[in-house]
Design a protein around this motif. Structure first.
Motif, PDB file in Angstrom:
ATOM      1  N   ASN A 175       9.440 -16.520   7.999  1.00  0.00           N
ATOM      2  CA  ASN A 175       9.025 -15.114   8.148  1.00  0.00           C
ATOM      3  C   ASN A 175       9.356 -14.282   6.889  1.00  0.00           C
ATOM      4  O   ASN A 175       8.698 -13.308   6.442  1.00  0.00           O
ATOM      5  N   ILE A 176      10.376 -14.537   6.143  1.00  0.00           N
ATOM      6  CA  ILE A 176      10.919 -14.065   5.130  1.00  0.00           C
ATOM      7  C   ILE A 176      10.009 -14.594   3.931  1.00  0.00           C
ATOM      8  O   ILE A 176       9.699 -13.622   2.919  1.00  0.00           O
ATOM      9  N   VAL A 177       9.656 -15.755   3.851  1.00  0.00           N
ATOM     10  CA  VAL A 177       8.828 -16.151   2.779  1.00  0.00           C
ATOM     11  C   VAL A 177       7.323 -15.458   2.720  1.00  0.00           C
ATOM     12  O   VAL A 177       6.880 -15.082   1.566  1.00  0.00           O
ATOM     13  N   GLU A 178       7.006 -15.195   4.158  1.00  0.00           N
ATOM     14  CA  GLU A 178       5.843 -14.376   3.837  1.00  0.00           C
ATOM     15  C   GLU A 178       5.917 -12.898   3.625  1.00  0.00           C
ATOM     16  O   GLU A 178       4.899 -12.167   2.855  1.00  0.00           O
ATOM     17  N   GLN A 179       7.020 -12.111   3.984  1.00  0.00           N
ATOM     18  CA  GLN A 179       7.482 -10.960   3.207  1.00  0.00           C
ATOM     19  C   GLN A 179       7.368 -10.902   1.863  1.00  0.00           C
ATOM     20  O   GLN A 179       6.819 -10.150   1.124  1.00  0.00           O
ATOM     21  N   ILE A 180       7.968 -11.970   1.146  1.00  0.00           N
ATOM     22  CA  ILE A 180       8.323 -12.054  -0.255  1.00  0.00           C
ATOM     23  C   ILE A 180       7.124 -12.399  -0.936  1.00  0.00           C
ATOM     24  O   ILE A 180       6.654 -11.684  -1.976  1.00  0.00           O
ATOM     25  N   GLU A 181       6.152 -13.081  -0.281  1.00  0.00           N
ATOM     26  CA  GLU A 181       4.745 -13.340  -0.893  1.00  0.00           C
ATOM     27  C   GLU A 181       4.159 -11.827  -0.940  1.00  0.00           C
ATOM     28  O   GLU A 181       3.489 -11.766  -2.216  1.00  0.00           O
ATOM     29  N   ASP A 182       3.935 -11.257   0.218  1.00  0.00           N
ATOM     30  CA  ASP A 182       3.438 -10.010   0.056  1.00  0.00           C
ATOM     31  C   ASP A 182       3.706  -9.056  -0.876  1.00  0.00           C
ATOM     32  O   ASP A 182       2.957  -8.368  -1.603  1.00  0.00           O
ATOM     33  N   VAL A 183       5.087  -8.848  -0.871  1.00  0.00           N
ATOM     34  CA  VAL A 183       5.576  -7.900  -1.897  1.00  0.00           C
ATOM     35  C   VAL A 183       5.362  -8.378  -3.276  1.00  0.00           C
ATOM     36  O   VAL A 183       4.824  -7.572  -3.979  1.00  0.00           O
ATOM     37  N   LEU A 184       5.187  -9.427  -3.562  1.00  0.00           N
ATOM     38  CA  LEU A 184       4.907  -9.922  -5.075  1.00  0.00           C
ATOM     39  C   LEU A 184       3.628  -9.838  -5.387  1.00  0.00           C
ATOM     40  O   LEU A 184       3.068  -9.136  -6.314  1.00  0.00           O
ATOM     41  N   ILE A 185       2.513 -10.056  -4.355  1.00  0.00           N
ATOM     42  CA  ILE A 185       1.123  -9.852  -4.591  1.00  0.00           C
ATOM     43  C   ILE A 185       0.930  -8.337  -4.754  1.00  0.00           C
ATOM     44  O   ILE A 185       0.002  -8.034  -5.238  1.00  0.00           O
TER      45      ILE A 185
END
Length: 231
Positions: free
Chosen positions: A166-176
């Motif tokens: 769930n944190i991976v998805e948040q990090i990916e979204d922030v970077l994009i």
């Protein structure tokens, strides 16, 4: 924005990076791929001046930076999130974040609100020691700290490794979001092919310290993955 020409990186007398030529345009998202041990982390360390010695040309916004020490490269606009995060465990979240501002042109005494818009959990844990955060929270802290240096290019070394999904998805979204909406250029070292395809404009594959292939992300076929990345 960033251009490497015939760059070599050395650990002592050993040449770990060999004649690498690579470029990143303004606002571009480049993912660096490759099997373990092929030189991906070495590439980032060479760009940052963290190797024993490096040869060739590294230009940022047209200016040669290969002669500069690491702290001056950071001041010139390179932000870095290392593998393992590199946060200071005995420092609080607030102290870790304020350290990130030291590389900015005008170091801040306060943390701007937009950092907490990106990573709300950090505001809740400002007084907590960095070593007491979970792995995912530490990664968010490491990225936020790098952003506080106000970089032109953000370099990240496997930011999703060992992080809960769930944190991976948040990090990916922030970077994009940082790349697409705010124009921040990104160089990402990553093993997650799904993330690379979703986020990147271009990719480069390293093999034995050299660039084996570089192309638009649409050319990253399953055949290439099988040939260059699958162990």
């Amino acid at each position: 924005m960033l251009e490497l020409s015939d760059v070599d990186g050395f650990y002592g007398r050993s040449r770990a990076l060999q004649s690498v030529s690579l470029s990143v345009r303004e606002g571009e998202f480049l993912t660096v791929l490759g099997r373990n041990g092929v030189g991906k982390t070495t590439l980032l360390r060479t760009i940052l001046g963290l190797m024993s010695r490096c040869a060739g040309s590294i230009r940022l916004d047209g200016a040669e930076i290969n002669h500069l020490p690491t702290h001056m490269r950071a001041r010139a606009g390179l932000g870095y999130v290392p593998q393992g995060r590199g946060i200071l465990p005995s420092f609080t979240v607030r102290e870790n974040l304020l350290i990130g501002t030291f590389a900015a042109e005008k170091p801040a005494r306060t943390i701007p609100d937009h950092i907490f818009d990106l990573f709300p959990i950090l505001k809740e844990f400002l007084g907590r020691r960095g070593g007491n955060l979970s792995g995912g929270q530490q990664q968010q802290l490491a990225i936020a700290r790098a952003l506080l240096s106000e970089p032109k290019i953000l370099l990240l070394d496997e930011p999703t490794e060992g992080i809960q999904p769930n944190i991976v998805e948040q990090i990916e979204d922030v970077l994009i979001d940082l790349n697409r909406k705010h124009g921040l250029a990104v160089i990402l070292v990553e093993q997650n092919i799904k993330f690379a395809r979703r986020a990147s404009h271009r990719f480069a594959i390293l093999n034995r310290g050299s660039v084996a292939l570089s192309d638009d992300i649409g050319a990253l076929s399953d055949e290439l993955i099988q040939s260059h990345l699958v162990v």
